[in-house]
Design an enzyme around this catalytic site. Structure first.
Site, short mmCIF file in Angstrom:
data_model
loop_
_atom_site.label_atom_id
_atom_site.label_comp_id
_atom_site.label_asym_id
_atom_site.label_seq_id
_atom_site.Cartn_x
_atom_site.Cartn_y
_atom_site.Cartn_z
N HIS A 1 -12.09 -51.16 -8.14
CA HIS A 1 -13.09 -51.71 -8.42
C HIS A 1 -14.33 -52.04 -7.40
N SER B 1 -14.32 -53.96 -22.09
CA SER B 1 -15.15 -54.14 -20.80
C SER B 1 -16.60 -54.24 -21.33
N SER B 2 -17.37 -55.36 -20.32
CA SER B 2 -19.06 -55.22 -20.10
C SER B 2 -19.43 -53.74 -20.31
N CYS B 3 -18.63 -53.01 -20.36
CA CYS B 3 -19.44 -51.01 -20.46
C CYS B 3 -19.65 -50.42 -20.84
N TRP C 1 -21.17 -48.42 -0.54
CA TRP C 1 -21.13 -46.92 -1.81
C TRP C 1 -22.77 -47.28 -2.48
N PRO D 1 -15.02 -58.92 -21.46
CA PRO D 1 -14.94 -59.24 -20.00
C PRO D 1 -15.54 -58.87 -19.25
N TYR E 1 -14.46 -44.09 -20.78
CA TYR E 1 -14.69 -45.13 -21.36
C TYR E 1 -14.17 -46.17 -21.78
N ARG F 1 -11.79 -53.33 2.60
CA ARG F 1 -12.48 -52.29 3.21
C ARG F 1 -13.19 -53.10 4.78
N LYS G 1 -13.21 -47.98 -25.61
CA LYS G 1 -13.37 -48.97 -25.62
C LYS G 1 -13.66 -49.93 -27.35
N1 NDP Z 1 -10.73 -55.21 -13.64
C1 NDP Z 1 -11.96 -55.14 -14.63
O1 NDP Z 1 -12.61 -55.32 -13.65
C2 NDP Z 1 -11.94 -55.49 -15.98
C3 NDP Z 1 -10.67 -55.26 -16.43
N2 NDP Z 1 -10.81 -55.04 -17.93
C4 NDP Z 1 -10.17 -55.13 -18.82
O2 NDP Z 1 -8.43 -55.35 -19.02
C5 NDP Z 1 -7.44 -54.57 -19.00
C6 NDP Z 1 -7.04 -54.55 -17.99
O3 NDP Z 1 -7.45 -53.99 -16.42
P1 NDP Z 1 -6.71 -54.98 -14.99
O4 NDP Z 1 -5.58 -55.74 -15.34
O5 NDP Z 1 -7.64 -54.33 -14.44
O6 NDP Z 1 -5.99 -53.41 -14.72
P2 NDP Z 1 -4.67 -52.92 -14.39
O7 NDP Z 1 -4.64 -51.33 -13.99
O8 NDP Z 1 -4.21 -53.80 -13.82
O9 NDP Z 1 -3.40 -53.48 -15.29
C7 NDP Z 1 -3.20 -52.11 -16.60
C8 NDP Z 1 -2.15 -52.52 -16.79
O10 NDP Z 1 -2.21 -51.32 -18.29
C9 NDP Z 1 -0.76 -50.63 -17.87
N3 NDP Z 1 -0.69 -49.49 -18.78
C10 NDP Z 1 -1.63 -48.71 -18.62
N4 NDP Z 1 -1.19 -47.61 -19.23
C11 NDP Z 1 0.04 -47.63 -19.85
C12 NDP Z 1 0.42 -47.18 -20.41
N5 NDP Z 1 0.40 -46.22 -21.11
N6 NDP Z 1 1.93 -47.51 -20.94
C13 NDP Z 1 1.89 -48.01 -20.83
N7 NDP Z 1 1.15 -49.10 -19.83
C14 NDP Z 1 0.17 -48.93 -19.34
C15 NDP Z 1 -0.17 -50.66 -16.34
O11 NDP Z 1 1.02 -49.89 -16.14
P3 NDP Z 1 0.77 -49.21 -14.29
O12 NDP Z 1 0.30 -49.84 -13.52
O13 NDP Z 1 2.33 -48.90 -14.40
O14 NDP Z 1 0.78 -47.90 -15.09
C16 NDP Z 1 -0.79 -51.75 -16.02
O15 NDP Z 1 0.20 -52.30 -15.69
C17 NDP Z 1 -7.83 -53.27 -19.38
O16 NDP Z 1 -8.03 -53.61 -21.22
C18 NDP Z 1 -10.02 -53.38 -19.53
O17 NDP Z 1 -10.50 -53.01 -19.79
C19 NDP Z 1 -12.06 -55.52 -18.34
C20 NDP Z 1 -13.42 -56.00 -17.96
C21 NDP Z 1 -13.07 -55.86 -15.87
C1 F7E Z 2 -15.25 -52.74 -14.65
C2 F7E Z 2 -16.45 -52.16 -14.81
O1 F7E Z 2 -16.00 -51.39 -13.50
C3 F7E Z 2 -16.26 -49.71 -13.50
O2 F7E Z 2 -18.50 -50.01 -13.78
P1 F7E Z 2 -19.06 -50.64 -12.28
O3 F7E Z 2 -19.53 -52.29 -12.81
O4 F7E Z 2 -20.04 -49.78 -11.13
O5 F7E Z 2 -17.97 -50.80 -11.00
P2 F7E Z 2 -17.73 -50.59 -9.32
O6 F7E Z 2 -16.73 -52.13 -9.23
O7 F7E Z 2 -16.41 -49.71 -9.57
O8 F7E Z 2 -18.84 -50.58 -8.31
C4 F7E Z 2 -19.78 -51.48 -8.94
C5 F7E Z 2 -21.48 -51.33 -8.17
O9 F7E Z 2 -20.67 -51.30 -6.44
C6 F7E Z 2 -20.70 -49.79 -5.83
N1 F7E Z 2 -20.06 -49.60 -4.64
C7 F7E Z 2 -20.16 -50.78 -3.11
N2 F7E Z 2 -19.10 -49.67 -2.70
C8 F7E Z 2 -18.03 -50.05 -3.30
C9 F7E Z 2 -16.80 -49.49 -3.10
O10 F7E Z 2 -16.96 -48.93 -2.31
N3 F7E Z 2 -15.91 -49.28 -4.34
C10 F7E Z 2 -16.23 -48.99 -5.54
N4 F7E Z 2 -15.98 -49.50 -6.04
N5 F7E Z 2 -17.97 -49.48 -6.05
C11 F7E Z 2 -19.05 -49.87 -4.44
C12 F7E Z 2 -20.78 -49.48 -6.98
O11 F7E Z 2 -21.64 -48.13 -6.90
C13 F7E Z 2 -21.36 -50.13 -7.90
O12 F7E Z 2 -22.73 -49.43 -8.11
C14 F7E Z 2 -16.42 -48.76 -14.66
O13 F7E Z 2 -15.45 -48.71 -14.28
C15 F7E Z 2 -16.27 -49.50 -15.65
O14 F7E Z 2 -16.12 -48.85 -16.74
C16 F7E Z 2 -16.37 -50.63 -15.75
O15 F7E Z 2 -14.90 -51.11 -17.16
#
Ligand code: NDP
Ligand code: F7E
Length: 314
Positions: free
Chosen positions: A181, A109-111, A204, A165, A138, A189, A142
C-alpha cells in the site's frame, strides 16, 4: 463481552492487522489466544480448516487473514484476489458456524463501497453503484464475506459481525516496493532516497486522490471494542474521519523521514478511487474514536521499518 479466559482464534496473526489484534488482546488480559501460520494451516483448504475448528473449538474468531495488497497488486491479480479471499472467508466463517463459535468478526475494507459513493461514505452506501475497477475482485470477495455473516445471522441466528477499516498502516506492514500500500511504499522509497542521496523520488499517479489513514493499533482496539460491544447485520466503518491528498501524504512522509529532495509523479500508474473517506459516526456513536494522529503514526511506522530490516526486505 468476551470472557478473559475465552479461546480466541486470530486468523492471520502474522500479518499487520492480526499481529496488532493479538497485541491488543494480550494487553487487555486475554490469554487463551490460538493461532496458526499460513504454513501450518492454509485457510483455502476446506477440509483442513474444518479439521482445525473441530479440534480447537474456539469461542471467538477474528478473521484478519486475507490476500492483501496495494493498488497494483490488486489490479495485476484480480483472479487470485477473488479466489483466495472468497475461499478463505467461506471456509473460516462456515467452519465457525458449524462448530458453534459464539461470535466472529470479519474484517473487510473500505474498497467495498462504490467508487463514486457520496462522501463521507456511510455504511448504507453498500451495493448502491459500481465498484472501483482496480480492486473490484477484492471488493466483491469482501462483500461476499460480510454478506455471508449477515445471511448466517438472518437464517440461523448467529452473532457474526463485520468491520470495514479505512486504509491502514503501522508496525509489521508489508514494505514490498511495488505490491504494498502507499504508506509502506513511501516509507521505504523515501528512506532509500535519503540514504542514497537521491535528488528526486517518483510517486504514483497524479497525487490528487484523497485517502484516510488509520494506525493499525487503533484498528485492533476498535476491532476488540466491536467484538465486545456491537451486534448487528450492518457492517461498521472504522476510520478517523480525516483525509488528505496523496501529494500531502508524500510531503508528510518525506518530513518524517527527513528527505529533502524533489517529488515527481508517474502518470503511468493508476490513481484508483478519487476519494475514500469513511463516515465514522456509527462507531463514534457506539463509543469509540481513534487516538493516533497521522504524523505520530508515521513516526511509529518508520521506527518499526528501521527496527525490522528482514521484514522490510519482503
Ligand atoms: N492493510 C490495509 O491497508 C487494510 C487491511 N484491511 C484488512 O485487514 C486484514 C488484514 O490485512 P493486513 O494485516 O494488512 O494484511 P497482511 O498481508 O499483513 O496479513 C494477512 C495475513 O493473512 C495470512 N494469509 C493470507 N492468505 C492465507 C491463507 N490462504 N491461509 C492462511 N493465512 C493466510 C498471511 O499469511 P502469509 O503472509 O504467510 O501469506 C498474513 O499473515 C484483511 O482482511 C484486510 O482486508 C482492511 C483495510 C485496509
Ligand atoms: C486499502 C486499499 O488499498 C488499495 O486501494 P488504494 O486505496 O488505492 O491503495 P494504495 O495504498 O495502493 O494507493 C493509494 C493511492 O496512493 C497512490 N500512490 C502513490 N505512490 C504510491 C506507491 O508507491 N505505492 C502505492 N501502493 N500507491 C501509491 C496510488 O496511486 C493511489 O492513488 C486496494 O488494494 C484496496 O483493495 C484496499 O482495500
Amino acid at each position: 463481552m468476551m470472557e478473559k479466559d475465552a479461546k480466541i482464534y486470530v486468523a492471520g496473526h502474522r500479518g499487520m492487522v492480526g499481529s496488532a489484534i493479538v497485541r491488543g488482546l494480550e494487553k487487555q488480559g486475554y490469554h487463551n489466544i490460538i493461532t496458526r501460520t499460513h504454513k501450518e494451516l492454509d485457510l483455502i483448504r476446506q477440509s483442513d480448516v474444518e479439521d482445525f475448528f473441530e479440534q480447537e473449538k474456539p469461542d471467538y474468531v477474528f478473521l484478519a487473514a486475507a490476500k492483501v495488497g496495494g493498488i497494483i497488486a490488486n489490479q495485476e491479480a484480480l483472479a487470485d484476489f477473488m479466489y483466495d479471499n472468497v475461499m478463505l472467508e467461506m471456509n473460516v466463517i462456515n467452519s465457525a458456524f458449524k462448530n458453534h463459535v459464539k461470535k466472529l468478526e470479519f474484517l473487510g475494507s473500505s474498497c467495498i463501497y462504490p467508487r463514486l459513493a457520496p462522501q463521507p461514505i456511510s455504511e448504507k452506501s453498500l451495493l448502491t453503484s459500481s465498484l472501483e475497477q482496480t480492486n473490484e475482485a477484492y471488493a466483491l470477495a469482501k462483500i461476499s464475506g460480510l454478506k455471508y455473516c449477515e445471511y448466517l445471522n438472518r437464517q440461523y441466528g448467529t452473532n457474526y459481525i463485520s468491520a470495514m477499516p479505512t486504509n491502514l498502516y503501522g508496525a509489521n506492514d508489508n514494505y514490498h516496493p511495488t505490491h504494498s500500500h502507499v504508506v509502506p511504499a513511501l516509507i521505504r522509497r523515501f528512506h532509500e532516497a535519503k540514504i542514497n542521496n537521491l535528488k528526486t523520488v517518483s510517486c504514483w499517479g497524479s497525487g490528487t486522490p484523497l485517502r484516510e489513514f488509520l494506525y493499525v493499533d487503533d484498528l485492533a482496539d476498535a476491532s476488540i471494542f466491536l467484538m465486545n460491544n456491537y451486534e448487528g447485520n450492518e457492517t461498521v466503518n472504522v476510520g478517523t474521519g480525516k483525509e488528505l491528498t496523496i501529494k500531502e501524504l508524500t510531503e508528510l512522509v518525506a518530513k518524517v523521514i527527513g528527505y529533502q529532495g524533489e517529488i515527481t509523479w508517474d502518470s503511468t500508474k493508476p490513481d484508483g478511487t478519487p476519494r475514500k473517506l469513511l463516515d465514522v459516526s456509527k462507531l463514534k456513536g457506539l463509543g469509540w474514536t481513534y487516538s493516533v494522529e497521522l504524523e505520530d503514526g508515521l513516526k511509529l511506522a518508520y521506527e518499526d521499518f528501521l527496527n525490522n530490516p528482514v521484514r522490510a526486505e519482503r
